[in-house]
Motif scaffolding. Sequence first.
Motif, PDB file in Angstrom:
ATOM      1  N   VAL A  65     -40.857  44.359 -29.968  1.00 39.99           N
ATOM      2  CA  VAL A  65     -39.771  44.745 -29.063  1.00 39.99           C
ATOM      3  C   VAL A  65     -38.539  43.930 -29.440  1.00 39.99           C
ATOM      4  N   GLU A  66     -37.465  44.576 -29.843  1.00 41.02           N
ATOM      5  CA  GLU A  66     -36.299  43.809 -30.306  1.00 41.02           C
ATOM      6  C   GLU A  66     -35.545  43.172 -29.149  1.00 41.02           C
ATOM      7  N   ARG A  67     -35.286  43.938 -28.101  1.00 41.99           N
ATOM      8  CA  ARG A  67     -34.662  43.376 -26.895  1.00 41.99           C
ATOM      9  C   ARG A  67     -35.428  43.923 -25.702  1.00 41.99           C
ATOM     10  N   ILE A  68     -35.909  43.048 -24.828  1.00 44.65           N
ATOM     11  CA  ILE A  68     -36.740  43.527 -23.703  1.00 44.65           C
ATOM     12  C   ILE A  68     -35.849  44.131 -22.620  1.00 44.65           C
ATOM     13  N   PRO A  69     -36.000  45.418 -22.349  1.00 41.31           N
ATOM     14  CA  PRO A  69     -35.217  46.017 -21.260  1.00 41.31           C
ATOM     15  C   PRO A  69     -35.770  45.566 -19.899  1.00 41.31           C
ATOM     16  N   SER A  70     -34.980  45.719 -18.849  1.00 42.34           N
ATOM     17  CA  SER A  70     -35.497  45.428 -17.503  1.00 42.34           C
ATOM     18  C   SER A  70     -36.441  46.549 -17.100  1.00 42.34           C
ATOM     19  N   ASP A  71     -37.245  46.308 -16.047  1.00 44.04           N
ATOM     20  CA  ASP A  71     -38.167  47.349 -15.587  1.00 44.04           C
ATOM     21  C   ASP A  71     -37.411  48.629 -15.230  1.00 44.04           C
ATOM     22  N   GLY A  72     -36.218  48.457 -14.606  1.00 44.45           N
ATOM     23  CA  GLY A  72     -35.415  49.623 -14.236  1.00 44.45           C
ATOM     24  C   GLY A  72     -34.949  50.399 -15.462  1.00 44.45           C
ATOM     25  N   GLN A  73     -34.553  49.660 -16.502  1.00 45.07           N
ATOM     26  CA  GLN A  73     -34.121  50.337 -17.732  1.00 45.07           C
ATOM     27  C   GLN A  73     -35.287  51.038 -18.421  1.00 45.07           C
ATOM     28  N   ILE A  74     -36.449  50.390 -18.400  1.00 48.47           N
ATOM     29  CA  ILE A  74     -37.639  51.032 -18.997  1.00 48.47           C
ATOM     30  C   ILE A  74     -37.909  52.357 -18.292  1.00 48.47           C
TER      31      ILE A  74
END
Length: 426
Positions: A65-74
Amino acid sequence: MLRELKGGLAKIPEHRTGKNCVYALEDAGLAAFSVFFMQSPSFLAHQRDMQRRKGHNNAEGLFGVERIPSDGQIRNLLDPVDPARLSEVFWAIYAGLKEEGYLEAFQGVENTQLISLDGTQYFASQKVQCDNCRVTVREEKTYYSHQVLLAVMCDPQQRQVVCLEPEFITPQDGHDKQDCEQQAIKRWVKRNARHFAPWKVTVLADDLQAHQPICELLRAHRMHFILTCKVESHPTLYEELELLTGVAGAVSSRCVRQWNGRFHEEWIYQWAEHLPLRGDPKTLHVNWCALTVVRADTGAQLYHNAWITDYALNETSVVTVARDGRSRWKVENEGINVLKNHGYHFEHNYGHGQQHLSTLLLTLLLLAFLFHTALALSCTRYQAVREELATRRTFFNDLRALTRYLYFPSWQQLLNFMYQQLEIAS
Ligand SMILES: [Zn+2]
Protein backbone atom coordinates in the motif's frame (compact mmCIF):
# COMPACT_ATOMS: atom_id res chain seq x y z
CA MET A 1 -0.41 -13.74 -4.90
CA LEU A 2 -0.34 -10.09 -3.88
CA ARG A 3 0.97 -9.26 -7.33
CA GLU A 4 -2.10 -10.94 -8.81
CA LEU A 5 -4.37 -8.96 -6.49
CA LYS A 6 -2.59 -5.70 -7.24
CA GLY A 7 -2.77 -6.44 -10.97
CA GLY A 8 -6.49 -7.19 -10.68
CA LEU A 9 -7.12 -3.92 -8.85
CA ALA A 10 -5.01 -1.96 -11.34
CA LYS A 11 -7.24 -3.10 -14.22
CA ILE A 12 -10.33 -1.52 -12.68
CA PRO A 13 -11.18 1.65 -14.58
CA GLU A 14 -10.98 4.89 -12.64
CA HIS A 15 -14.51 6.02 -11.83
CA ARG A 16 -13.55 9.36 -10.35
CA THR A 17 -13.24 12.45 -12.43
CA GLY A 18 -11.21 15.58 -11.83
CA LYS A 19 -7.81 15.96 -10.24
CA ASN A 20 -8.79 15.06 -6.71
CA CYS A 21 -7.43 11.52 -6.94
CA VAL A 22 -4.97 11.62 -4.05
CA TYR A 23 -5.36 7.95 -3.21
CA ALA A 24 -5.19 5.15 -5.71
CA LEU A 25 -7.90 2.55 -5.99
CA GLU A 26 -5.17 -0.10 -5.65
CA ASP A 27 -4.22 1.30 -2.24
CA ALA A 28 -7.84 1.22 -1.09
CA GLY A 29 -8.29 -2.40 -2.26
CA LEU A 30 -5.01 -3.63 -0.77
CA ALA A 31 -5.66 -1.76 2.50
CA ALA A 32 -9.11 -3.34 2.92
CA PHE A 33 -7.64 -6.73 2.01
CA SER A 34 -4.89 -6.31 4.65
CA VAL A 35 -7.48 -5.99 7.44
CA PHE A 36 -9.01 -9.34 6.45
CA PHE A 37 -5.68 -10.99 5.85
CA MET A 38 -4.26 -9.87 9.23
CA GLN A 39 -7.62 -10.58 10.91
CA SER A 40 -7.17 -7.26 12.64
CA PRO A 41 -9.74 -4.45 12.54
CA SER A 42 -7.12 -2.04 13.91
CA PHE A 43 -4.27 -3.01 11.55
CA LEU A 44 -4.53 0.14 9.44
CA ALA A 45 -4.85 2.47 12.46
CA HIS A 46 -1.65 0.97 13.90
CA GLN A 47 0.15 1.35 10.57
CA ARG A 48 -0.90 5.00 10.26
CA ASP A 49 0.61 5.52 13.74
CA MET A 50 3.80 3.75 12.76
CA GLN A 51 4.05 5.87 9.63
CA ARG A 52 3.85 9.04 11.77
CA ARG A 53 6.44 7.79 14.25
CA LYS A 54 8.91 5.96 12.02
CA GLY A 55 8.30 7.11 8.48
CA HIS A 56 7.40 3.66 7.21
CA ASN A 57 4.73 1.04 7.94
CA ASN A 58 3.75 -2.58 7.42
CA ALA A 59 0.77 -1.90 5.14
CA GLU A 60 3.40 -0.71 2.70
CA GLY A 61 6.08 -3.31 3.58
CA LEU A 62 3.80 -6.34 3.62
CA PHE A 63 0.97 -5.40 1.27
CA GLY A 64 2.42 -2.77 -1.05
CA VAL A 65 0.00 0.00 0.00
CA GLU A 66 1.74 3.20 -1.09
CA ARG A 67 -0.37 5.63 0.94
CA ILE A 68 -2.94 4.34 3.46
CA PRO A 69 -6.33 5.94 2.81
CA SER A 70 -8.70 6.63 5.71
CA ASP A 71 -11.56 4.19 6.30
CA GLY A 72 -13.94 6.76 4.77
CA GLN A 73 -11.78 7.07 1.66
CA ILE A 74 -11.52 3.29 1.33
CA ARG A 75 -15.30 3.10 1.49
CA ASN A 76 -15.79 5.80 -1.15
CA LEU A 77 -13.18 4.39 -3.50
CA LEU A 78 -14.41 0.80 -3.33
CA ASP A 79 -18.18 1.31 -3.32
CA PRO A 80 -18.53 1.71 -7.13
CA VAL A 81 -16.33 -1.33 -7.93
CA ASP A 82 -18.15 -4.41 -9.22
CA PRO A 83 -16.64 -7.46 -7.43
CA ALA A 84 -16.70 -9.46 -10.69
CA ARG A 85 -13.61 -7.39 -11.58
CA LEU A 86 -11.63 -9.49 -9.13
CA SER A 87 -12.73 -12.92 -10.35
CA GLU A 88 -9.52 -13.42 -12.32
CA VAL A 89 -7.48 -13.19 -9.13
CA PHE A 90 -9.20 -16.31 -7.72
CA TRP A 91 -8.54 -18.27 -10.90
CA ALA A 92 -4.93 -17.10 -11.21
CA ILE A 93 -4.20 -18.43 -7.73
CA TYR A 94 -6.13 -21.62 -8.41
CA ALA A 95 -4.11 -22.13 -11.61
CA GLY A 96 -0.86 -21.49 -9.74
CA LEU A 97 -1.69 -24.05 -7.05
CA LYS A 98 -2.72 -26.57 -9.68
CA GLU A 99 0.38 -26.09 -11.83
CA GLU A 100 2.67 -26.56 -8.86
CA GLY A 101 0.88 -29.78 -7.91
CA TYR A 102 -0.58 -28.56 -4.60
CA LEU A 103 -4.09 -29.67 -5.54
CA GLU A 104 -3.15 -33.28 -6.29
CA ALA A 105 -4.13 -34.30 -2.76
CA PHE A 106 -7.64 -33.00 -3.48
CA GLN A 107 -9.15 -36.03 -5.14
CA GLY A 108 -12.58 -37.48 -4.92
CA VAL A 109 -14.46 -40.27 -6.67
CA GLU A 110 -12.84 -41.38 -9.97
CA ASN A 111 -10.02 -38.86 -9.55
CA THR A 112 -12.29 -35.87 -9.90
CA GLN A 113 -12.05 -32.63 -7.95
CA LEU A 114 -14.90 -32.13 -5.51
CA ILE A 115 -16.48 -28.71 -5.68
CA SER A 116 -19.10 -27.80 -3.15
CA LEU A 117 -21.58 -25.05 -3.97
CA ASP A 118 -23.52 -23.69 -1.05
CA GLY A 119 -25.56 -20.56 -0.43
CA THR A 120 -25.19 -18.55 2.76
CA GLN A 121 -26.37 -15.22 4.13
CA TYR A 122 -23.57 -12.85 5.09
CA PHE A 123 -25.46 -9.67 5.90
CA ALA A 124 -28.83 -8.84 7.45
CA SER A 125 -30.22 -5.62 8.82
CA GLN A 126 -33.46 -3.77 9.39
CA LYS A 127 -31.83 -0.37 8.85
CA VAL A 128 -28.68 -0.47 6.76
CA GLN A 129 -29.25 -1.06 3.05
CA CYS A 130 -27.88 -0.53 -0.46
CA ASP A 131 -29.04 -0.86 -4.08
CA ASN A 132 -28.04 -4.52 -4.12
CA CYS A 133 -29.78 -5.58 -0.92
CA ARG A 134 -32.43 -8.24 -1.06
CA VAL A 135 -35.56 -6.83 0.54
CA THR A 136 -38.03 -9.05 2.38
CA VAL A 137 -41.06 -8.11 4.42
CA ARG A 138 -42.14 -10.27 7.34
CA GLU A 139 -44.91 -9.28 9.73
CA GLU A 140 -44.87 -5.74 8.40
CA LYS A 141 -41.15 -5.37 9.09
CA THR A 142 -38.64 -4.81 6.29
CA TYR A 143 -35.39 -6.77 6.25
CA TYR A 144 -32.34 -6.10 4.08
CA SER A 145 -29.91 -8.90 3.39
CA HIS A 146 -27.16 -10.26 1.14
CA GLN A 147 -26.56 -13.88 0.15
CA VAL A 148 -23.68 -15.48 -1.63
CA LEU A 149 -23.09 -18.86 -3.24
CA LEU A 150 -19.73 -20.06 -1.94
CA ALA A 151 -17.73 -22.38 -4.16
CA VAL A 152 -14.95 -24.36 -2.51
CA MET A 153 -12.81 -27.28 -3.49
CA CYS A 154 -12.78 -29.88 -0.74
CA ASP A 155 -11.55 -33.37 -0.03
CA PRO A 156 -12.64 -35.89 2.61
CA GLN A 157 -9.02 -36.26 3.79
CA GLN A 158 -7.90 -32.62 3.70
CA ARG A 159 -8.34 -30.12 6.50
CA GLN A 160 -8.17 -27.18 4.13
CA VAL A 161 -10.74 -26.07 1.61
CA VAL A 162 -9.72 -23.98 -1.41
CA CYS A 163 -12.03 -21.04 -1.94
CA LEU A 164 -13.00 -20.43 -5.57
CA GLU A 165 -14.69 -17.42 -7.10
CA PRO A 166 -18.06 -16.83 -5.39
CA GLU A 167 -21.36 -15.99 -7.05
CA PHE A 168 -23.44 -13.25 -5.49
CA ILE A 169 -27.17 -13.80 -5.28
CA THR A 170 -28.96 -10.71 -6.59
CA PRO A 171 -32.40 -9.31 -5.76
CA GLN A 172 -33.45 -10.28 -9.33
CA ASP A 173 -32.79 -13.97 -8.70
CA GLY A 174 -36.22 -14.53 -7.17
CA HIS A 175 -37.95 -14.73 -3.86
CA ASP A 176 -37.36 -18.13 -2.35
CA LYS A 177 -34.04 -19.61 -1.36
CA GLN A 178 -34.30 -22.39 -3.93
CA ASP A 179 -34.85 -20.08 -6.92
CA CYS A 180 -32.08 -17.74 -5.83
CA GLU A 181 -29.51 -20.45 -5.32
CA GLN A 182 -30.43 -22.20 -8.58
CA GLN A 183 -29.96 -18.99 -10.59
CA ALA A 184 -26.62 -18.39 -8.88
CA ILE A 185 -25.44 -21.97 -9.53
CA LYS A 186 -26.43 -21.66 -13.20
CA ARG A 187 -24.38 -18.50 -13.63
CA TRP A 188 -21.42 -19.95 -11.76
CA VAL A 189 -21.35 -23.17 -13.78
CA LYS A 190 -21.83 -21.46 -17.16
CA ARG A 191 -19.07 -18.96 -16.48
CA ASN A 192 -16.57 -21.23 -14.78
CA ALA A 193 -16.87 -24.73 -16.30
CA ARG A 194 -14.10 -23.73 -18.73
CA HIS A 195 -11.57 -23.73 -15.89
CA PHE A 196 -11.86 -27.51 -15.52
CA ALA A 197 -11.17 -30.44 -17.84
CA PRO A 198 -14.35 -32.28 -18.99
CA TRP A 199 -15.69 -34.81 -16.43
CA LYS A 200 -12.92 -33.93 -13.97
CA VAL A 201 -15.22 -32.21 -11.47
CA THR A 202 -17.88 -33.60 -9.16
CA VAL A 203 -20.27 -30.96 -7.85
CA LEU A 204 -21.61 -31.39 -4.32
CA ALA A 205 -24.70 -29.46 -3.30
CA ASP A 206 -27.61 -29.73 -0.91
CA ASP A 207 -31.15 -30.98 -1.29
CA LEU A 208 -32.42 -27.63 -2.59
CA GLN A 209 -30.33 -28.12 -5.74
CA ALA A 210 -31.08 -31.81 -6.27
CA HIS A 211 -33.49 -31.14 -9.12
CA GLN A 212 -33.58 -31.81 -12.82
CA PRO A 213 -32.53 -28.37 -14.16
CA ILE A 214 -29.32 -28.42 -12.10
CA CYS A 215 -28.54 -32.07 -12.95
CA GLU A 216 -29.05 -31.35 -16.67
CA LEU A 217 -26.99 -28.17 -16.50
CA LEU A 218 -24.08 -30.00 -14.86
CA ARG A 219 -24.19 -32.86 -17.36
CA ALA A 220 -24.34 -30.37 -20.25
CA HIS A 221 -21.18 -28.74 -18.89
CA ARG A 222 -19.57 -32.16 -18.46
CA MET A 223 -19.54 -32.21 -14.69
CA HIS A 224 -20.57 -35.07 -12.37
CA PHE A 225 -22.81 -34.57 -9.35
CA ILE A 226 -23.53 -35.94 -5.88
CA LEU A 227 -26.48 -34.05 -4.40
CA THR A 228 -28.24 -34.52 -1.08
CA CYS A 229 -31.69 -36.05 -1.64
CA LYS A 230 -34.30 -35.84 1.11
CA VAL A 231 -37.57 -37.77 1.24
CA GLU A 232 -39.78 -34.66 1.66
CA SER A 233 -38.53 -32.95 -1.48
CA HIS A 234 -38.33 -36.01 -3.79
CA PRO A 235 -41.67 -37.87 -3.50
CA THR A 236 -41.54 -39.56 -6.93
CA LEU A 237 -38.06 -40.93 -6.44
CA TYR A 238 -38.84 -42.31 -3.00
CA GLU A 239 -42.16 -43.84 -4.15
CA GLU A 240 -40.28 -45.71 -6.85
CA LEU A 241 -37.67 -46.77 -4.34
CA GLU A 242 -40.38 -48.08 -2.04
CA LEU A 243 -41.83 -50.17 -4.90
CA LEU A 244 -38.38 -51.51 -5.79
CA THR A 245 -37.72 -52.55 -2.20
CA GLY A 246 -40.25 -55.33 -2.79
CA VAL A 247 -38.41 -56.56 -5.90
CA ALA A 248 -35.56 -58.97 -5.22
CA GLY A 249 -32.16 -57.44 -6.07
CA ALA A 250 -33.50 -54.03 -7.12
CA VAL A 251 -32.17 -52.20 -4.08
CA SER A 252 -28.70 -53.33 -3.01
CA SER A 253 -27.13 -52.99 0.38
CA ARG A 254 -23.85 -53.57 2.11
CA CYS A 255 -22.84 -53.38 5.77
CA VAL A 256 -19.34 -52.54 6.95
CA ARG A 257 -18.43 -52.94 10.62
CA GLN A 258 -15.92 -50.46 12.02
CA TRP A 259 -14.29 -49.94 15.42
CA ASN A 260 -14.19 -46.24 16.30
CA GLY A 261 -11.96 -46.62 19.36
CA ARG A 262 -14.86 -46.86 21.81
CA PHE A 263 -17.49 -49.08 20.19
CA HIS A 264 -18.37 -50.84 16.95
CA GLU A 265 -20.27 -48.96 14.27
CA GLU A 266 -22.25 -50.48 11.44
CA TRP A 267 -22.06 -48.53 8.23
CA ILE A 268 -25.03 -49.54 6.11
CA TYR A 269 -24.92 -48.56 2.45
CA GLN A 270 -28.00 -48.85 0.22
CA TRP A 271 -28.21 -48.05 -3.45
CA ALA A 272 -30.43 -48.31 -6.53
CA GLU A 273 -30.01 -47.17 -10.12
CA HIS A 274 -32.18 -45.46 -12.71
CA LEU A 275 -34.78 -43.78 -10.51
CA PRO A 276 -37.05 -41.01 -11.82
CA LEU A 277 -36.35 -37.55 -10.45
CA ARG A 278 -39.88 -36.29 -11.07
CA GLY A 279 -43.31 -37.60 -11.98
CA ASP A 280 -43.62 -36.52 -15.63
CA PRO A 281 -42.58 -38.33 -18.85
CA LYS A 282 -39.58 -36.03 -19.39
CA THR A 283 -37.99 -36.98 -16.12
CA LEU A 284 -34.29 -37.55 -15.82
CA HIS A 285 -33.22 -40.87 -14.28
CA VAL A 286 -30.54 -40.81 -11.62
CA ASN A 287 -28.79 -43.20 -9.27
CA TRP A 288 -29.46 -43.06 -5.56
CA CYS A 289 -27.57 -44.12 -2.46
CA ALA A 290 -27.86 -43.73 1.30
CA LEU A 291 -25.55 -44.19 4.25
CA THR A 292 -26.80 -44.98 7.75
CA VAL A 293 -24.36 -45.38 10.62
CA VAL A 294 -25.63 -47.14 13.75
CA ARG A 295 -24.02 -48.08 17.01
CA ALA A 296 -23.70 -51.89 16.92
CA ASP A 297 -24.43 -52.59 20.61
CA THR A 298 -27.44 -50.29 21.11
CA GLY A 299 -28.68 -49.85 17.54
CA ALA A 300 -28.74 -46.05 18.03
CA GLN A 301 -28.56 -44.15 14.74
CA LEU A 302 -25.47 -41.93 14.56
CA TYR A 303 -25.77 -40.61 11.01
CA HIS A 304 -28.04 -40.78 8.02
CA ASN A 305 -27.95 -39.12 4.64
CA ALA A 306 -28.93 -39.90 1.06
CA TRP A 307 -27.77 -38.60 -2.31
CA ILE A 308 -28.51 -38.73 -6.00
CA THR A 309 -25.66 -39.05 -8.45
CA ASP A 310 -24.79 -39.72 -12.08
CA TYR A 311 -22.07 -42.21 -11.06
CA ALA A 312 -22.72 -45.92 -11.60
CA LEU A 313 -23.15 -47.55 -8.20
CA ASN A 314 -21.83 -50.89 -7.01
CA GLU A 315 -20.34 -52.37 -3.80
CA THR A 316 -17.13 -50.37 -4.22
CA SER A 317 -18.24 -47.10 -5.77
CA VAL A 318 -21.10 -46.58 -3.31
CA VAL A 319 -18.55 -46.23 -0.49
CA THR A 320 -16.63 -43.51 -2.35
CA VAL A 321 -19.73 -41.67 -3.49
CA ALA A 322 -21.19 -41.60 0.05
CA ARG A 323 -17.82 -40.52 1.47
CA ASP A 324 -17.62 -37.61 -0.97
CA GLY A 325 -21.26 -36.67 -0.49
CA ARG A 326 -20.57 -36.55 3.23
CA SER A 327 -17.56 -34.31 2.79
CA ARG A 328 -19.88 -31.43 1.96
CA TRP A 329 -20.20 -30.79 5.69
CA LYS A 330 -16.60 -29.61 5.47
CA VAL A 331 -17.72 -26.59 3.57
CA GLU A 332 -19.87 -25.63 6.47
CA ASN A 333 -17.23 -26.48 9.06
CA GLU A 334 -14.06 -25.40 7.32
CA GLY A 335 -15.53 -22.77 5.06
CA ILE A 336 -18.56 -20.90 6.28
CA ASN A 337 -17.86 -21.46 9.96
CA VAL A 338 -14.26 -20.26 9.69
CA LEU A 339 -15.37 -17.16 7.81
CA LYS A 340 -18.11 -16.30 10.26
CA ASN A 341 -16.47 -17.20 13.55
CA HIS A 342 -12.71 -17.26 13.20
CA GLY A 343 -11.50 -13.75 13.08
CA TYR A 344 -12.02 -12.49 9.53
CA HIS A 345 -13.85 -9.42 10.88
CA PHE A 346 -16.23 -9.20 8.03
CA GLU A 347 -18.35 -6.82 10.10
CA HIS A 348 -15.51 -4.28 10.14
CA ASN A 349 -16.79 -0.71 10.16
CA TYR A 350 -16.25 0.18 6.52
CA GLY A 351 -20.01 0.32 6.41
CA HIS A 352 -22.29 -1.10 3.80
CA GLY A 353 -22.00 1.40 0.94
CA GLN A 354 -24.61 2.43 -1.57
CA GLN A 355 -23.64 0.19 -4.49
CA HIS A 356 -21.09 -2.65 -4.32
CA LEU A 357 -19.10 -2.07 -1.12
CA SER A 358 -20.66 -4.95 0.79
CA THR A 359 -20.09 -7.50 -1.99
CA LEU A 360 -16.61 -6.18 -2.82
CA LEU A 361 -15.51 -6.46 0.82
CA LEU A 362 -16.80 -10.03 1.00
CA THR A 363 -14.80 -10.79 -2.16
CA LEU A 364 -11.62 -9.40 -0.56
CA LEU A 365 -12.35 -11.41 2.57
CA LEU A 366 -12.72 -14.61 0.52
CA LEU A 367 -9.44 -13.80 -1.22
CA ALA A 368 -7.77 -13.48 2.19
CA PHE A 369 -9.22 -16.89 3.08
CA LEU A 370 -7.87 -18.32 -0.19
CA PHE A 371 -4.42 -16.76 0.41
CA HIS A 372 -4.26 -18.36 3.87
CA THR A 373 -5.12 -21.78 2.41
CA ALA A 374 -2.65 -21.36 -0.44
CA LEU A 375 0.12 -20.47 2.03
CA ALA A 376 -0.75 -23.44 4.23
CA LEU A 377 -0.54 -25.73 1.18
CA SER A 378 2.55 -24.30 -0.46
CA CYS A 379 4.83 -22.30 1.87
CA THR A 380 7.02 -24.46 4.12
CA ARG A 381 8.03 -21.56 6.35
CA TYR A 382 4.40 -20.54 6.90
CA GLN A 383 3.53 -24.17 7.64
CA ALA A 384 6.37 -24.46 10.16
CA VAL A 385 5.41 -21.28 12.03
CA ARG A 386 1.71 -22.13 12.06
CA GLU A 387 2.44 -25.62 13.35
CA GLU A 388 4.75 -24.33 16.09
CA LEU A 389 2.12 -21.84 17.29
CA ALA A 390 -0.51 -24.61 17.23
CA THR A 391 -3.68 -22.56 17.07
CA ARG A 392 -4.92 -20.16 14.47
CA ARG A 393 -5.64 -17.63 17.22
CA THR A 394 -2.06 -17.62 18.55
CA PHE A 395 -0.61 -17.20 15.09
CA PHE A 396 -2.76 -14.18 14.27
CA ASN A 397 -2.33 -12.66 17.75
CA ASP A 398 1.44 -12.81 17.27
CA LEU A 399 1.18 -11.39 13.77
CA ARG A 400 -0.89 -8.46 15.04
CA ALA A 401 1.46 -7.70 17.94
CA LEU A 402 4.64 -7.98 15.86
CA THR A 403 3.37 -5.73 13.10
CA ARG A 404 2.19 -3.13 15.58
CA TYR A 405 5.67 -2.61 17.04
CA LEU A 406 8.13 -3.68 14.39
CA TYR A 407 8.54 -2.84 10.74
CA PHE A 408 8.99 -5.66 8.22
CA PRO A 409 9.83 -4.72 4.64
CA SER A 410 8.57 -8.09 3.32
CA TRP A 411 6.68 -11.26 4.28
CA GLN A 412 9.87 -13.23 3.86
CA GLN A 413 11.49 -11.17 6.60
CA LEU A 414 8.48 -11.39 8.90
CA LEU A 415 8.21 -15.18 8.56
CA ASN A 416 11.96 -15.60 8.93
CA PHE A 417 11.88 -13.49 12.09
CA MET A 418 9.15 -15.69 13.61
CA TYR A 419 10.91 -18.86 12.47
CA GLN A 420 14.22 -17.83 14.03
CA GLN A 421 12.81 -16.41 17.27
CA LEU A 422 10.76 -19.55 17.81
CA GLU A 423 13.96 -21.58 17.22
CA ILE A 424 12.04 -23.99 15.06
CA ALA A 425 15.10 -25.29 13.21
CA SER A 426 16.92 -26.38 16.36
ZN1 LIG B 1 -26.96 -4.05 0.64
